[in-house]
Design an enzyme around this catalytic site. Sequence first.
Site, PDB file in Angstrom:
ATOM      1  N   ASP A   1      48.067  -7.039  44.507  1.00  0.00           N
ATOM      2  CA  ASP A   1      47.458  -5.847  43.921  1.00  0.00           C
ATOM      3  C   ASP A   1      45.963  -6.034  43.724  1.00  0.00           C
ATOM      4  O   ASP A   1      45.454  -7.160  43.716  1.00  0.00           O
ATOM      5  CB  ASP A   1      48.123  -5.500  42.592  1.00  0.00           C
ATOM      6  CG  ASP A   1      47.904  -6.561  41.523  1.00  0.00           C
ATOM      7  OD1 ASP A   1      48.087  -7.759  41.832  1.00  0.00           O
ATOM      8  OD2 ASP A   1      47.566  -6.203  40.370  1.00  0.00           O
TER       9      ASP A   1
ATOM     10  N   GLU B   1      49.334  -8.550  39.096  1.00  0.00           N
ATOM     11  CA  GLU B   1      48.585  -9.568  38.367  1.00  0.00           C
ATOM     12  C   GLU B   1      47.435  -8.943  37.594  1.00  0.00           C
ATOM     13  O   GLU B   1      47.129  -9.349  36.468  1.00  0.00           O
ATOM     14  CB  GLU B   1      48.056 -10.629  39.343  1.00  0.00           C
ATOM     15  CG  GLU B   1      47.456 -11.865  38.679  1.00  0.00           C
ATOM     16  CD  GLU B   1      45.969 -11.764  38.359  1.00  0.00           C
ATOM     17  OE1 GLU B   1      45.441 -12.673  37.694  1.00  0.00           O
ATOM     18  OE2 GLU B   1      45.325 -10.771  38.784  1.00  0.00           O
TER      19      GLU B   1
END
Length: 407
Positions: free
Chosen positions: A80, A174
Amino acid sequence: MRAYERLLDYVKVYTTSDPESGTHPSAAREFDLAHKLVEELKALGVEDARVDEHCYVYGSLPATPGCEEKPALGLIAHMDTAPDASGENVNPILHENYDGNDVTLPATGMVMKTSTFPFLKELKGETLITTNGTTLLGADDKAGVAEIMTMAETLLMHPEKKHGKIRIGFTPDEEVGAGADHFDVKLFGADYAYTVDGGALGELEYENFNAAGAKLHVYGRSVHPGSAKGKMKNAILIAQEFQKLLPVEQNPMYTEGYEGFFHLDALSGNVEETTADYIIRDHNRQLFEQKKELFMSCADFLNWKYGEGTVVVDMKDSYYNMREIMEQHMHLIDNAKAAMEELGIEPKVSPIRGGTDGARLSFMGLPCPNLCTGGENYHGRYEYACVQSMEKTTELLIAIAAKYANR
């Protein structure tokens, strides 16, 4: 394929995580890159590559003959990108033979100045990757993903390069603090691991902030301003007053190194109700706890001043300093430093002024310091990666794997 070529491909996949969704993964679009990576791993010969229902990608390289009993080493990166700037429709640009001067991002005219980012001058003659200025790049952490993928391809093409079993893990979310929420440490099956989620070439980190998030809810009373005397309670002004109670010098813009901070990350609302999002950070656990206590005492004071229930705080710890775990496994640091020095990379051991998946994974039983990726200026439109630094990082991963094959 070289690592930077993979990066150019991966950044075009929209994977920005969503801090407000409450789902796992936080955004379904993160599966787009996960499925792409699984197919690529399988094409390389990683037969057990898979993505689970929470968007975690797992795969493994079997040990080379004679290394089956060596420690299993994990390499982890996140897919991400940060919601701090747009990660959609990323247009990467190559700046070949960079001249060491200011870099203009053409779509916006934004200028990445060497006076602001003096470390750029050290990259003169190398190739930089930026965006056109409308988005972040996504080298955090798609550079890490690309380097791990390129390492896997290199080792599969060169069986003479010795290594123990290597486990590959790519995580979602994350950037919104949930990267380790559903990571299956037992399934992963590594003895030790590294996150490849750092910055400039040579960075090696085994200390990070203790971290908490706090949402401040302020409840006011709206009355027509023409007749507000003694009646109005302005939630916006009370939120501002709360901020002024926090130590000025403990603002991120005034801190560095081991200095912690209170960071006001977002503010929204009106006279009736205002919400402020804070993050609280400190490397020292005792000082971290003191910061949380101070934060709550500021809320208590305003409730005393304006009435109980005026200020409500929702606070939750996010992660802790991995140093207390890593001190029991310093071979991970020693081997990484030795591998760097053999490759002509200067090790730069410093505390992370943030966190990584490795911080939480270390407390989940998987000791996991953090390695460089060769990118910098993360979470914004000035983000860049250096092609040559990415290639060196890929070599570093291979060299570290060799260290554990010879342990």
